[in-house]
Write an enzyme that holds these catalytic residues in place. Structure first.
Site, PDB file in Angstrom:
ATOM      1  N   GLY A 243     -53.037  57.356-121.434  1.00  0.00           N
ATOM      2  CA  GLY A 243     -52.793  58.091-120.197  1.00  0.00           C
ATOM      3  C   GLY A 243     -53.787  57.651-119.135  1.00  0.00           C
ATOM      4  N   SER A 244     -54.041  58.543-118.200  1.00  0.00           N
ATOM      5  CA  SER A 244     -54.888  58.189-117.063  1.00  0.00           C
ATOM      6  C   SER A 244     -56.365  58.244-117.431  1.00  0.00           C
ATOM      7  CB  SER A 244     -54.615  59.162-115.917  1.00  0.00           C
ATOM      8  OG  SER A 244     -54.915  60.465-116.360  1.00  0.00           O
ATOM      9  N   GLY A 248     -58.415  60.796-119.793  1.00  0.00           N
ATOM     10  CA  GLY A 248     -59.145  60.128-120.879  1.00  0.00           C
ATOM     11  C   GLY A 248     -60.586  60.617-120.964  1.00  0.00           C
ATOM     12  N   GLU A 265     -56.475  54.491-124.307  1.00  0.00           N
ATOM     13  CA  GLU A 265     -55.698  53.413-123.676  1.00  0.00           C
ATOM     14  C   GLU A 265     -55.349  53.905-122.285  1.00  0.00           C
ATOM     15  OE1 GLU A 265     -55.180  50.517-125.029  1.00  0.00           O
ATOM     16  OE2 GLU A 265     -56.034  51.003-126.973  1.00  0.00           O
ATOM     17  N   CYS A 299     -48.997  50.271-117.458  1.00  0.00           N
ATOM     18  CA  CYS A 299     -50.457  50.209-117.402  1.00  0.00           C
ATOM     19  C   CYS A 299     -50.934  48.792-117.082  1.00  0.00           C
ATOM     20  CB  CYS A 299     -51.037  50.677-118.722  1.00  0.00           C
ATOM     21  SG  CYS A 299     -50.374  49.764-120.125  1.00  0.00           S
TER      22      CYS A 299
HETATM   23  P1  NAD Z   1     -51.797  61.598-117.873  1.00  0.00           P
HETATM   24  O1  NAD Z   1     -53.209  61.220-118.109  1.00  0.00           O
HETATM   25  O2  NAD Z   1     -51.469  62.429-116.708  1.00  0.00           O
HETATM   26  O3  NAD Z   1     -51.228  62.420-119.131  1.00  0.00           O
HETATM   27  C1  NAD Z   1     -51.174  61.879-120.411  1.00  0.00           C
HETATM   28  C2  NAD Z   1     -51.099  62.978-121.448  1.00  0.00           C
HETATM   29  O4  NAD Z   1     -52.291  63.747-121.449  1.00  0.00           O
HETATM   30  C3  NAD Z   1     -49.982  63.979-121.263  1.00  0.00           C
HETATM   31  O5  NAD Z   1     -49.338  64.143-122.499  1.00  0.00           O
HETATM   32  C4  NAD Z   1     -50.692  65.227-120.849  1.00  0.00           C
HETATM   33  O6  NAD Z   1     -50.018  66.403-121.207  1.00  0.00           O
HETATM   34  C5  NAD Z   1     -51.978  65.120-121.624  1.00  0.00           C
HETATM   35  N1  NAD Z   1     -53.103  65.912-121.103  1.00  0.00           N
HETATM   36  C6  NAD Z   1     -53.329  66.320-119.842  1.00  0.00           C
HETATM   37  N2  NAD Z   1     -54.522  66.994-119.758  1.00  0.00           N
HETATM   38  C7  NAD Z   1     -55.043  66.989-121.017  1.00  0.00           C
HETATM   39  C8  NAD Z   1     -56.242  67.490-121.580  1.00  0.00           C
HETATM   40  N3  NAD Z   1     -57.178  68.133-120.861  1.00  0.00           N
HETATM   41  N4  NAD Z   1     -56.464  67.279-122.901  1.00  0.00           N
HETATM   42  C9  NAD Z   1     -55.565  66.605-123.662  1.00  0.00           C
HETATM   43  N5  NAD Z   1     -54.409  66.119-123.181  1.00  0.00           N
HETATM   44  C10 NAD Z   1     -54.151  66.307-121.873  1.00  0.00           C
HETATM   45  O7  NAD Z   1     -50.970  60.223-117.887  1.00  0.00           O
HETATM   46  P2  NAD Z   1     -49.463  59.936-117.465  1.00  0.00           P
HETATM   47  O8  NAD Z   1     -49.295  60.167-115.998  1.00  0.00           O
HETATM   48  O9  NAD Z   1     -48.536  60.614-118.395  1.00  0.00           O
HETATM   49  O10 NAD Z   1     -49.375  58.365-117.786  1.00  0.00           O
HETATM   50  C11 NAD Z   1     -49.705  57.386-116.850  1.00  0.00           C
HETATM   51  C12 NAD Z   1     -51.077  56.804-117.124  1.00  0.00           C
HETATM   52  O11 NAD Z   1     -51.114  56.265-118.445  1.00  0.00           O
HETATM   53  C13 NAD Z   1     -51.408  55.641-116.207  1.00  0.00           C
HETATM   54  O12 NAD Z   1     -52.744  55.731-115.795  1.00  0.00           O
HETATM   55  C14 NAD Z   1     -51.208  54.431-117.101  1.00  0.00           C
HETATM   56  O13 NAD Z   1     -51.912  53.285-116.715  1.00  0.00           O
HETATM   57  C15 NAD Z   1     -51.658  54.945-118.412  1.00  0.00           C
HETATM   58  N6  NAD Z   1     -51.094  54.139-119.509  1.00  0.00           N
HETATM   59  C16 NAD Z   1     -51.943  53.338-120.231  1.00  0.00           C
HETATM   60  C17 NAD Z   1     -51.440  52.510-121.248  1.00  0.00           C
HETATM   61  C18 NAD Z   1     -52.333  51.615-122.065  1.00  0.00           C
HETATM   62  O14 NAD Z   1     -51.911  51.162-123.130  1.00  0.00           O
HETATM   63  N7  NAD Z   1     -53.548  51.312-121.616  1.00  0.00           N
HETATM   64  C19 NAD Z   1     -50.072  52.517-121.516  1.00  0.00           C
HETATM   65  C20 NAD Z   1     -49.248  53.346-120.761  1.00  0.00           C
HETATM   66  C21 NAD Z   1     -49.776  54.168-119.767  1.00  0.00           C
END
Ligand code: NAD
Length: 493
Positions: A243-244, A248, A265, A299
């Site tokens: 995620g973001s 993270g 990631e 990503c």
């Molecule tokens: P996000 O960070 O908004 O959310 C990801 C997940 O985190 C969701 O399931 C959300 O419910 C959960 N979450 C939110 N707050 C939390 C907390 N406090 N504790 C635990 N979990 C929590 O990301 P998104 O908008 O769904 O995805 C896009 C991001 O993911 C982009 O930054 C992208 O670059 C990244 N991404 C990275 C990779 C990689 O392999 N490096 C691959 C795909 C996407």
């Protein structure tokens, strides 16, 4: 009249019906917050899904803990058979996984078909199934101080894994985690993004159909509160998150409560470098069609174009044809290469980057200007130029169909610019001289560097980032190690 898409994909409007969580092999009615799931191409609500209560998160972790001793005690061969059987079930369900993904994410069908379903299962999950059989024991041999001994190093599963995924590739991201975790002998609690939970709920059905032992894989749904409970749970041994970078960082803090390990990631701002001498006529179209894939919601989108000043103008001219070939619209049309943004707030954020860049003196050097469909959270692709290297659009992940271009004078400046963001996920170097290409690739601080395009995520090669792009690696033997503890066994001889 029947459309081509309806003929080719008879299940195109199918949406998973499962609304139950999977806890210890049982389907359980959710008791937490509810979430509307939208089709971003139609803006309509396609499902309302219940999230887990915090007690249900605890129950999922307990189920995974209970299942761990038996699952980890299986031989690698036995775990491999289970994972292959799971892959068989997923392959048979491809006709339903596809509409599930396209309708909840808005991924163009051709991309979803290959990347999300075929590649994720055929290449990645099958690879993990085979990796389960690997004997990782290292025999160190004799050591004579202070007394003669022999040593082995063995790898053992870490335990219970919380696998938390982002919205953009719900099936791939889950498979990257649970494939390796199951192969290593770990048990899993899977939590998808509440914006795209349907594919993961459907996975719950397929987990049961594949006959995985109860509790080996559990599925919960929820937002930040559920994610927080899961990642800070004392019963979780490792948190694997995609995620973001902002979330993270929170996950790391939450997992620190129990000193659980983390694999993160995260996002990127990946450079795509065109060195002097490259025939830009040959590469411009491929470059633009690649960074804008999935509407830039990737990503590793190579959307920071660094182009040598000698070929800069020619590159822009050659790119015009790529922008002509970009089809923004209905994800079910095979001709579409750019679907909608996931939600209106994200659409607004992406457009904000374009507007702010223009307001600060940037220029739209290339753009698609065809009218957008009436419905759907679309953004027309834009290439922005004339920006300073420290402007927001050059430094921050946009996650939409917007690329930035910067000219450079010489290769050392290209390397400096390539490394000039807090991220380091991926990069691409276009260069005709293999020795120079390799030299530049080694100077770039990123987890993956492709040379002359065409690169993909190999199941046997590591994927992950430097800096704010994350911690640890997924895929390959490096991904397996994230789910393995290492133990030294030493005996006196
Ligand atoms: P996000 O960070 O908004 O959310 C990801 C997940 O985190 C969701 O399931 C959300 O419910 C959960 N979450 C939110 N707050 C939390 C907390 N406090 N504790 C635990 N979990 C929590 O990301 P998104 O908008 O769904 O995805 C896009 C991001 O993911 C982009 O930054 C992208 O670059 C990244 N991404 C990275 C990779 C990689 O392999 N490096 C691959 C795909 C996407």
């Amino acid at each position: 009249m029947t459309t081509a898409a309806e003929t080719e994909f008879p299940l195109k409007d199918w949406v998973p019906e499962t609304r139950t969580l999977l806890l210890g092999g049982r389907e359980v009615e959710p008791a937490g917050e509810t979430w509307d799931v939208y089709n971003p191409a139609t803006e309509g609500v396609i499902a309302t899904v219940g999230g887990a209560s915090l007690d249900q998160v605890d129950a999922a972790v307990s189920a995974a803990r209970e299942a761990f001793p038996a699952w980890s005690a299986l031989s690698g061969e036995e775990r491999s058979r289970y994972i292959h059987r799971f892959a068989d079930v997923l392959e048979k369900a491809a006709d339903r996984l596809l509409p599930s993904i396209v309708n909840e994410v808005g991924t163009p069908v051709a991309l979803a078909e290959y990347l999300q379903v075929k590649m994720a299962v055929d290449e990645h999950l099958r690879w993990a199934a085979e990796a389960a059989k690997t004997d990782r024991t290292i025999h160190l041999g004799e050591y004579d101080k202070p007394v003669p001994t022999m040593s082995d190093v063995v790898y053992e599963p870490v335990g219970v894994v919380a696998a938390i995924t982002g919205y953009n590739y719900p099936l791939n991201l889950a498979i990257f985690k649970f494939g390796a975790a199951l192969a290593a002998g770990c048990t899993v609690v899977l939590l998808p993004s509440p914006r795209t939970p349907l594919t993961t709920l459907f996975l719950g059905d397929l987990i049961r159909e594949a006959g995985l032992p109860p509790g080996v894989m559990n599925v919960v749904i929820g937002g930040a509160d559920v994610g927080q409970r899961l990642s800070s749970h004392p019963g979780v041994d490792r948190v694997s998150f995609t995620g973001s970078d902002c979330v993270g960082a929170k996950i790391m803090e939450q997992a620190a409560a129990n000193l659980a390990g983390v694999t993160l990631e995260l996002g990127g701002k990946s450079p795509n470098i065109v060195l002097p001498g490259v025939d830009v006529q040959k590469i411009a179209v491929e470059m633009h069609l690649r960074w804008s894939r999935n509407g830039g919601q990737g990503c590793a989108a190579l959307a920071r174009l660094l182009v040598h000043e000698a070929v800069y103008d020619e590159f822009l001219e050659a790119g015009a044809s790529a922008f002509d070939q970009m089809v923004v619209g209905d994800p079910w049309d095979r001709a579409t290469n750019i679907g909608p943004m996931i939600r209106p707030d994200h659409q607004g954020r992406v457009r904000g980057f374009i507007e702010d860049s223009v307001a600060e003196g940037g220029k739209k050097l290339l753009e698609v200007t065809k009218p957008l469909p009436d419905k759907g959270w679309y953004v027309n692709p834009v290439l922005l130029g004339g920006l300073s290297p420290d402007s927001r659009a050059v430094q921050e992940e946009i996650f939409g169909p917007v690329a930035v271009i910067l000219p450079f004078k010489d290769t050392e400046e290209a390397i400096r610019l390539a490394n000039d963001t807090p991220y380091g996920l991926a990069a691409n170097v276009w260069c005709d001289d293999p020795v120079e290409a390799r030299r530049v690739a080694e100077k770039i601080r990123a987890g993956t560097v492709w040379i002359n395009g065409g690169g993909a995520m190999r199941p046997d090669a590591p994927f992950g980032g430097y800096g704010k792009s994350g911690i640890g690696r997924e895929l390959g033997e490096w991904g397996m190690r994230e789910y393995l503890e290492v133990k030294h066994i030493q005996w006196r001889i």
